[in-house]
Each structure stands twice: as structure tokens, then as C-alpha cells.
Enzyme design. Structure first.
Site, PDB file in Angstrom:
ATOM      1  CG  PHE A  13      -9.057 -31.356 -11.004  1.00 15.02           C
ATOM      2  CD1 PHE A  13      -9.459 -30.148 -10.990  1.00 15.02           C
ATOM      3  CD2 PHE A  13      -9.247 -32.253 -10.577  1.00 15.02           C
ATOM      4  CE1 PHE A  13     -11.111 -30.361 -10.273  1.00 15.02           C
ATOM      5  CE2 PHE A  13     -10.549 -32.550  -9.767  1.00 15.02           C
ATOM      6  CZ  PHE A  13     -11.419 -31.169 -10.280  1.00 15.02           C
ATOM      7  NE  ARG A  68      14.155   7.786 -26.895  1.00 15.52           N
ATOM      8  CZ  ARG A  68      12.903   9.292 -26.878  1.00 15.52           C
ATOM      9  NH1 ARG A  68      11.947   9.302 -26.261  1.00 15.52           N
ATOM     10  NH2 ARG A  68      12.061   9.112 -28.291  1.00 15.52           N
ATOM     11  CG  ASN A  77      -8.280 -36.084 -11.271  1.00 10.70           C
ATOM     12  OD1 ASN A  77      -9.024 -36.104 -10.617  1.00 10.70           O
ATOM     13  ND2 ASN A  77      -8.744 -36.067 -12.692  1.00 10.70           N
ATOM     14  CE1 TYR A  92     -16.074 -38.126  -9.303  1.00  7.57           C
ATOM     15  CE2 TYR A  92     -14.290 -37.440  -8.187  1.00  7.57           C
ATOM     16  CZ  TYR A  92     -15.070 -37.420  -8.776  1.00  7.57           C
ATOM     17  OH  TYR A  92     -14.910 -37.036  -9.968  1.00  7.57           O
ATOM     18  CE1 TYR A 151       9.130   8.246 -27.190  1.00 10.38           C
ATOM     19  CE2 TYR A 151       7.367   6.287 -27.467  1.00 10.38           C
ATOM     20  CZ  TYR A 151       7.947   7.412 -27.087  1.00 10.38           C
ATOM     21  OH  TYR A 151       7.097   8.489 -26.339  1.00 10.38           O
ATOM     22  CD  GLU A 165     -15.773 -32.108 -14.996  1.00 11.71           C
ATOM     23  OE1 GLU A 165     -15.454 -31.953 -16.159  1.00 11.71           O
ATOM     24  OE2 GLU A 165     -15.281 -33.301 -14.236  1.00 11.71           O
ATOM     25  CG  HIS A 221     -11.554 -39.892 -18.688  1.00  8.67           C
ATOM     26  ND1 HIS A 221     -12.531 -41.198 -18.113  1.00  8.67           N
ATOM     27  CD2 HIS A 221     -11.585 -38.458 -18.620  1.00  8.67           C
ATOM     28  CE1 HIS A 221     -13.458 -40.182 -17.529  1.00  8.67           C
ATOM     29  NE2 HIS A 221     -12.828 -39.333 -17.112  1.00  8.67           N
TER      30      HIS A 221
END
Length: 499
Positions: free
Chosen positions: A329, A283, A198, A56, A280, A413, A86
Site C-alpha cells: 500500500f 529553437r 488499504n 494482522y 530558445y 508508520e 478512518h
């Protein structure tokens, strides 16, 4: 001081990243890192020569195209096509300091020798950093699952002479910069494009950058809260160590101790008080600020692990003679931590605005809106509106990104982290927090003037003196936008030790 940081297998710390980024250090690969990179690449080349089965990302397509076998003569073109296809980022440009961190962290991850890249590829990334050649990267485009694909594509395009970079004060085509430097574009070999794309370096660079800012804001929030407590004529008892030892959360103990230290020697804190209790927002400073400190400790642990990890895919294990496709990844650890940090910092802003509100309410001898002749003057009425608006925006931004997922790559994915969105949101939250704290400082410094001639602690008096050199007391109404901007700049100029 050593001006060179050597990339090696030794643990990279947040403190070292801070020094690399802000002390002008250059990078160099250690001999150990060079050997790791070379041996891994040689192993991969030998493996590819002896094997015809698909591996792959090395001789196959990507994502849902993982079953498409690519011929050996097209393996280099495969990597180039991957890089170009990409590069789909959009939106605002990533800040330069974060791009620099992305380069450092990508180099670090590749240096372990589990990614199969050429030594020349990593050395060129080092050259980019050392010559302040910063690729143009965009905020939007990553799902934070197959790593940060789009941002890392833009980060690494200049290796090929593609894309754009920022250098010598302007944006330029990468091809021109390479030509000016006399550098040939890198010719990608099998697996290299995938190793570069990646990875979690977009998320982790944002995470480290925001964490450094958040740690600083956490400290300054304590200092400004101590000043507000004095201005409000608050009580010291809620910070007594006896209370906190019976509920000993680390951040709570640290905050209470810091408040006691900040207030030591104050005349204001020692004077008799009419009120039995404080609200608060005063405090519970140790409990609220402390919980955020504990959250930052968790985030720091996650980031330290991540920046010392290999996060591309597949991973090469030369000694075991294995190439394994997995999921390092995936950004889920980062996404959760980034969301947690955003929530923690939003809460620091939330309680800060409440102290600002108390200071302008005309309580405990303070004039309404902290100005003489209220009515004729509006004083500090509207900065509280501004703080409230920013706090509200932070509440919206603090909605977790990590609970979302959208299927991508034709179902291959099918679960993503959205950690990249968590990362960019976290930066917006912390930038907003600086403004909220700046507004609280404006109010606290104005209110404490009404406690004179009593003095606060020596440290807080010095802090006030430095601040007053930038932002003078408000006598009558003026344009407070400039005061807010100067207050934020004052806080950003502060240097604190990272631990």
C-alpha cells in the site's frame, strides 16, 4: 462498440480506462474474477475457523494497535469501526470523474483474489459505478502510505449505508439511496474493512486522470508552439531530423517530427528570414517538450503497473497457504512519478509563457502588444501577466511532495510517501497549464493575422479557423477574461487519440 468492460486478470490499460470513463461503459465481473474472489474468501473463513493465532488486520487492531487481539464475535464490528474511524477526509470534494476511476481501480484490485472480500461487496461497488452513485470523497487526509486510508474510507462508507453520495444530480445520504434501490447494507466480514481502506486507488485514480490530461496538453502544446513559431516568423532548421538523430531522445525525436508535420506546406515558414537564430523558447521546442514527453512515458509505465496490482494488506495467498503482512500500500512509486509529471508539465507552461512574451514584445514586424494603436489600446499586455502569474504558481506547486514524510500511528508508520498531495498538486498544475496554453493560443492567433496574406499549413489554418469561431480577432481593447475562458474551453473540447 462493446458497452461493457469486464473486470478480469487481463492487463488493464490507460486506453481502456479512458474508454470506460468517456464512452459510458458499464462494468461487470468476469467469471474468472468471481471465482478468484469466492475462493479467497472461502480460504480465509476456513483459516480463521482453524487458527487462534493473531493475524494482522483480521483478528487484531490496526496500525500501532496491531498487537491487540480481537475476539471472533467482534470481528465484523472491528471492520465497521475501522471504516467509520478512518473517514476523516476534509477539504474540497474529489471530482466525480476521479471518484469513478477510484471505484474502477478498487474493483480491479479486489478482483485478483488476494484480499479476502466477499463477492457481494465487490458486486455492490460495481453497482455503484453502473448506477452512477458516486461516494463523496475529500481531497485531504491521506499520507499515501497505509494506502489512501481516509479517501478510501469515504469511498466505501456507502456500502454500509453510511456517508453521502452524489447521484441523480444531487448529494444524498447513502442510506436513503440504498433504501430507494432496495439494497441492504453490506455486512462486513473479517478483513473486509482493511481490504477496502488499504490501497493506492486515490493516488492512482488521480495519476491516471492527470496523465490523460497531460498527454493531451503535450500534444496541444506542440500545435500551439507551431502556430507561435509561424506568428514569430521563426526558422525551420532547428527541427531538421539530422540534429535530433545525433541526440536521439525519444521525446525530442517525436516533437521535432511533429513540428515538421505541422508546418508542412506553410508559406510563412518558407519565406526568407532576416534573423539567423530564434530564441530558445522556439529553437529548443523539441528538447524541452520532448523531455516532458519522456517523463510522461515513465509515468505511464508506473501507472500501468499500479492499476494492475494488489495494494491492500495483508495479502492472502491461497495456493501457498500464506497470509502475509507487507507494504504494497506504500505510495512511493506513485509519489515520485506524480511529482515528476508535475515538474514536466510545469516546464511546458514555463516555455509557453516565454513564447507569449516574445510575441508581444514588438519584434519582427509585430506591433507592441499585438494590437493596432498601441497606447490607446493595451492589447495583449496583461494576458502575459496572467500567464506569468500562473507559471509562477506552477513552479511553487512543482516542489516535490515525495521528499517529505511525517511519522504517524505512534511510530508504527514511520515513513510515508505523501503521494496523495503529489496527486492533487499534479491536477492543479495541469489545470493551470491549460490556461497558460490558452493564453499562448490567444497571442499566436492574434499575431499570425499580421503575417497575412501569407498562409500557414493546411492543418494550422483549419485549427485557426475553428478557434476563430469561438474567439474573434481583437481589433480594439475588450474584456479579455472571456477570451481566456473561451480559449481554455476550446482546448478542453479537443479530442485526441490516446496511445
Amino acid at each position: 462498440m462493446d458497452t461493457v468492460h469486464y473486470i478480469s486478470s487481463e492487463v488493464l490499460t490507460l486506453e481502456q480506462l479512458h474508454a470506460i470513463l468517456y464512452q459510458g461503459k458499464t462494468l461487470a465481473l468476469s467469471e474468472d474474477a468471481k471465482v478468484n474472489i469466492i475462493n479467497c474468501r472461502n480460504y480465509l473463513d476456513a483459516k480463521m475457523a482453524a487458527q487462534t493465532e493473531p493475524i494482522y488486520g483480521i483478528n487484531t487492531g490496526f496500525g500501532s494497535l496491531c498487537n491487540v487481539k480481537i475476539s471472533n464475535e467482534n470481528l465484523s464490528q472491528l471492520q465497521v469501526n475501522l471504516m467509520k474511524s478512518h473517514a476523516c477526509g476534509t477539504g474540497p470534494e474529489v471530482p466525480h470523474d476521479i471518484v469513478k476511476l477510484m471505484l474502477v481501480l478498487k474493483i480491479q484490485s479486489l478482483s485478483y483474489g488476494h484480499s479476502g472480500v466477499q463477492l457481494a461487496t465487490v458486486e455492490r461497488l460495481v453497482d455503484f459505478y453502473n448506477h452512477d452513485i458516486l461516494p463523496i470523497v475529500y481531497e485531504q487526509g491521506s499520507l499515501g502510505a497505509s494506502g489512501d486510508l481516509a479517501p478510501l474510507a469515504h469511498l466505501c462508507l456507502p456500502l454500509l449505508g453510511e456517508g453521502e453520495v452524489f447521484t441523480e444530480g444531487c448529494r444524498q445520504p447513502a442510506a436513503k439511496v440504498l433504501q430507494d434501490k432496495g439494497w441492504d447494507p453490506i455486512v462486513l466480514q473479517s478483513k473486509e474493512g482493511l481490504a477496502l481502506l488499504n490501497g493506492t486507488q486515490f493516488m492512482s485514480a488521480y495519476g491516471c486522470y492527470v496523465l490523460l490530461k497531460a498527454m493531451k496538453c503535450s500534444y496541444l502544446a506542440d500545435v500551439i508552439a507551431a502556430l507561435s513559431l509561424e506568428a514569430f516568423d521563426g526558422r525551420i532548421e532547428p527541427f531538421d531530423d539530422l540534429i535530433h538523430y545525433i541526440r536521439p531522445h525519444k521525446g525530442q525525436l517525436t516533437t521535432a517530427q511533429r513540428m515538421r508535420d505541422l508546418l508542412e506546406g506553410s508559406e510563412i515558414i518558407c519565406q526568407p528570414k532576416q534573423q539567423v537564430q530564434d530564441p530558445y523558447s522556439f529553437r529548443c521546442i523539441p528538447q524541452v517538450h520532448g523531455a516532458s514527453k519522456d517523463a510522461l512515458d515513465y509515468v505511464k509505465k508506473v501507472m500501468k503497473t499500479e492499476i494492475n496490482s494488489v495494494t491492500d494488506n495483508p495479502n492472502i495467498f491461497r495456493e501457498s497457504d500464506k497470509i502475509i503482512s507487507g507494504g504494497n500500500f506504500h505510495g512511493q512509486p506513485l509519489a515520485l512519478a506524480l511529482d515528476f509529471m508535475g515538474i514536466a508539465m510545469a516546464e511546458i507552461g514555463n516555455i509557453s509563457e516565454r513564447r507569449t512574451y516574445q510575441l508581444i514584445a514588438g519584434l519582427r514586424g509585430l506591433p507592441s502588444f499585438l494590437v493596432n494603436d498601441p497606447g490607446l489600446n493595451s492589447g495583449f499586455m496583461i494576458p502575459q501577466y496572467t500567464a506569468a502569474s500562473i507559471v509562477s504558481q506552477n513552479k511553487q506547486l512543482a516542489t516535490p511532495a515525495s521528499v517529505d514524510s511525517i511519522v504517524s500511528s505512534n511510530g508504527q508508520e514511520d515513513h510515508v510517501s505523501m503521494g496523495s498531495n503529489a496527486a492533487t498538486k499534479a491536477l492543479r498544475i495541469v489545470d493551470n497549464l491549460e490556461r497558460i496554453l490558452g493564453i499562448e493560443l490567444m497571442n499566436a492567433s492574434q499575431a499570425i493575422a499580421y503575417r497575412r496574406p501569407l498562409r500557414t499549413s493546411e492543418f494550422l489554418e483549419q485549427f485557426l479557423k475553428s478557434y476563430r469561431e469561438e474567439v474573434p480577432l481583437v481589433e480594439t481593447d475588450r474584456i479579455l477574461h472571456y477570451d481566456i475562458e473561451k480559449s481554455v474551453a476550446f482546448l478542453r473540447s479537443f479530442i485526441i487519440e490516446i496511445d
